[in-house]
Design an enzyme around this catalytic site. Structure first.
Site, mmCIF file in Angstrom:
data_model
loop_
_atom_site.group_PDB
_atom_site.id
_atom_site.type_symbol
_atom_site.label_atom_id
_atom_site.label_comp_id
_atom_site.label_asym_id
_atom_site.label_seq_id
_atom_site.Cartn_x
_atom_site.Cartn_y
_atom_site.Cartn_z
ATOM 1 C CE1 TYR A 48 -4.465 -0.676 -0.199
ATOM 2 C CE2 TYR A 48 -3.584 -2.734 0.656
ATOM 3 C CZ TYR A 48 -4.598 -2.026 0.041
ATOM 4 O OH TYR A 48 -5.741 -2.676 -0.350
ATOM 5 C CD GLN B 281 -16.632 -0.407 -8.654
ATOM 6 O OE1 GLN B 281 -16.756 -0.074 -9.826
ATOM 7 N NE2 GLN B 281 -16.603 -1.668 -8.276
ATOM 8 C CG ASN B 282 -11.328 4.403 -9.078
ATOM 9 O OD1 ASN B 282 -11.273 3.194 -9.263
ATOM 10 N ND2 ASN B 282 -11.617 5.262 -10.047
ATOM 11 C CB ILE B 283 -8.947 3.652 -2.641
ATOM 12 C CG1 ILE B 283 -7.738 3.013 -3.341
ATOM 13 C CG2 ILE B 283 -10.029 2.610 -2.382
ATOM 14 C CD1 ILE B 283 -7.052 1.916 -2.521
ATOM 15 C CG ASP B 284 -7.743 7.173 -7.526
ATOM 16 O OD1 ASP B 284 -8.548 8.126 -7.498
ATOM 17 O OD2 ASP B 284 -7.815 6.249 -8.366
ATOM 18 C CG HIS C 222 -14.480 -0.308 -3.028
ATOM 19 N ND1 HIS C 222 -14.192 -0.828 -4.269
ATOM 20 C CD2 HIS C 222 -15.717 -0.785 -2.709
ATOM 21 C CE1 HIS C 222 -15.210 -1.568 -4.693
ATOM 22 N NE2 HIS C 222 -16.141 -1.551 -3.752
ATOM 23 C CB CYS D 237 -7.351 1.290 15.331
ATOM 24 S SG CYS D 237 -6.705 0.075 16.528
ATOM 25 C CB THR E 235 -16.536 -0.040 -13.171
ATOM 26 O OG1 THR E 235 -16.786 -1.220 -12.385
ATOM 27 C CG2 THR E 235 -17.855 0.572 -13.594
ATOM 28 N N PRO F 182 -13.998 0.868 -22.995
ATOM 29 C CG PRO F 182 -11.730 1.398 -22.916
ATOM 30 C CD PRO F 182 -12.943 1.251 -22.042
#
Length: 238
Positions: free
Chosen positions: A64, A97-100, A115, A123, A183, A209
């Protein structure tokens, strides 16, 4: 169908976007699947589980950390920017759905991260949660309570944050148009969001695409990338 889509877009009061890894891939962020889904000979889909974390938290944290560096060096692309600019003309909600965090960095103001976020930690035991402010010197990092910290992301087999998911279902159920971008719609429960929209007679547009397992359920499927198709969509409103 294109003429109908243009008419629907111009009449829309609220557009909901469901975005996945494909839109971020065009910013240079690897996807989970395909040849980019491997890291140091490990299967990324197997690393992103709670079992993998407890088995080898140091390895998962290193993975990560590397992903986060890659994300921080990436920039929002024309697709992200087009969605953000669309807010000038119509109400826009993004269910990603992206975590960026690239949607937020592009300027979008209403983003639900289904997500989680790679720039947050929590924690494994207590309720502590925070943004990652600096890189940790000791891996895996420990919470003040003494237990291991983990990235605040949803791993395979874990439930989505219920408050976020409930809000996502509500937005999906009361939008005029849903646009599904980048997606494959194979990950549950995010792949059920178009069904909520369809039940409310929303117009479904897919930008990808490649054909997906839900392409036949769409009102319009556009075989194109987000950096090409989304600026073209934005031009309809100008």
């Amino acid at each position: 169908m294109f003429e109908l889509a243009i008419k629907k877009l111009k009449e829309a009061q609220k557009i909901v976007f469901v975005t996945g890894a494909g839109i971020s891939q065009e910013s240079g962020i690897p996807t989970f699947r395909g040849k980019d889904g491997l890291w140091r000979n490990y299967d990324a889909m197997k690393l992103a589980t709670i079992d993998a974390f407890y088995e080898n938290p140091k390895l998962v944290w290193e993975w990560y950390n590397e992903r986060r560096k890659n994300i921080f060096s990436a920039k929002p692309n024309l697709g992200h920017k087009a969605i953000a600019e669309l807010e000038n003309f119509v109400k826009v909600v993004i269910l990603t759905q992206n975590i960026d965090g690239l949607h937020q960095r592009a300027g979008s103001t209403k983003v639900l991260e289904l997500h989680g976020s790679i720039i947050e930690i929590k924690c494994t035991v207590c309720k502590f949660k925070n943004k990652i402010l600096t890189e940790f010197t000791n891996i895996p990092p420990l919470c003040k309570c003494g237990n291991i910290l983990r990235p605040n992301v949803v791993w395979f087999g874990e439930p989505l944050p219920q408050d976020t998911w409930q809000e996502a279902m509500i937005h999906s159920s009361n939008c005029d148009i849903m646009i599904i971008v980048g997606t494959s719609l194979v990950v549950s429960p995010a792949n059920t969001l178009p069904l909520y929209a369809k039940q409310n007679n929303a117009f479904l547009i897919e930008l990808n695409p490649e054909e997906t397992m839900m392409s036949s359920d769409m009102d319009l499927s556009v075989r194109s990338t987000s950096v090409i198709a989304l600026p073209q969509l934005l031009s309809i409103f100008k």
